[in-house]
Design a protein around this motif. Structure first.
Motif: not given
Length: 213
Positions: A184-203
Motif C-alpha cells: 500500500d503506497p500510503q502505508i509505506t509512505e507513513l512508515f518511511r515518514s515515521c521511521f526515516p532512519t530506523e525503518l529496517p529495525h522497526v520492520l
C-alpha cells in the motif's frame, strides 16, 4: 488432533523446574509476558491463563503472585511506564551531540523490542471510565507529560507534538499496519515518514497480523 497455528504460537515451554528463579525474577518474567498478551488482546480480551502460558508458568502461580487480572493489569501498566521512563532517562543522560528530541525518539523505537509495551499503555488510556484502571492510567499519562515538560525541557507545543507522534506509532503497531508495508503506497509512505532512519529495525520488530502477540 492437530493443534491450530494459533495454539502452537501461543504455547510456550514450561520453565525447567531445576532452574529455579527467585520470586522477583519470576514476577518480572510474568510481567514481560503480560505486556505481550495485554498488548495484543487488551484488558477485556486477555486472560491470566494466556499470560501464564506465555510466561511458562502455571495459571495458579500467576494468581498467587498478582491476585486478580485487574491487579495484574495495574502492575503491567506500572511496569510499562517504568520501563519507558527508564529508557527515556537513559537517553536523556547520554552525552551524545544528537538533539534531545531525537535521542528520546530513538529510545521510544528501541522499546519496541519489549513486545506489547506501547499497546498495553494505549489500551490503558482507553479505560478512563474504569474505577481502578482509569485513575492509574491518568496518573501515568500525566507523569509522561511532566517528564517531557520538566525533564526534557520541551514547551507545551513540543510536548504535545511528541506525544501525538508516539500515539500515532502505537496505533500503527496495534493495527499491524506493517502487513501493508510495501503493498500500500500510503502505508509505506507513513512508515518511511515515521521511521526515516530506523525503518529496517522497526520492520524486524513489530508484530504481524498473523502473530497472536
Amino acid at each position: 488432533m492437530t493443534p491450530s497455528s494459533s495454539d502452537v504460537a501461543v504455547e510456550q515451554p514450561v520453565a525447567d523446574p531445576v532452574k529455579r528463579l527467585s520470586s522477583d525474577a519470576r514476577r518480572l518474567q510474568i510481567l514481560r509476558a503480560a505486556l505481550a498478551v495485554f498488548g495484543a488482546r487488551g484488558y477485556e480480551g486477555a486472560t491470566t491463563d494466556e499470560v501464564a502460558r506465555a510466561a511458562g508458568v502455571s495459571q495458579p502461580y500467576v494468581v498467587r503472585l498478582f491476585g486478580t487480572k485487574e491487579a495484574l493489569f495495574l502492575a503491567t501498566i506500572e511496569d510499562a511506564l517504568a520501563r519507558m521512563l527508564a529508557g527515556f532517562r537513559a537517553a536523556l543522560a547520554d552525552d551524545s551531540e544528537e538533539p534531545v528530541g531525537k535521542r528520546i525518539g530513538q529510545a521510544y523505537v528501541e522499546l519496541l523490542e519489549i513486545r506489547g509495551l506501547h499497546q498495553t499503555l494505549a489500551y490503558a488510556y482507553l479505560m478512563g471510565s474504569h474505577p481502578t484502571i482509569g485513575p492509574a492510567a491518568r496518573r501515568g499519562f500525566a507523569t509522561m507529560w511532566r517528564f517531557m515538560r520538566d525533564e526534557m525541557g520541551l514547551d507545551a507545543d513540543e510536548a504535545r507534538s511528541f506525544m501525538a507522534e508516539g500515539m500515532l506509532i502505537s496505533t500503527m503497531i496495534g493495527l499491524r499496519l506493517v502487513d501493508d508495508y510495501g503493498s500500500d503506497p500510503q502505508i509505506t509512505e507513513l512508515f518511511r515518514s515515521c521511521f526515516p532512519t530506523e525503518l529496517p529495525h522497526v520492520l524486524d520488530l513489530v508484530p504481524r497480523g498473523a502473530e497472536p502477540w
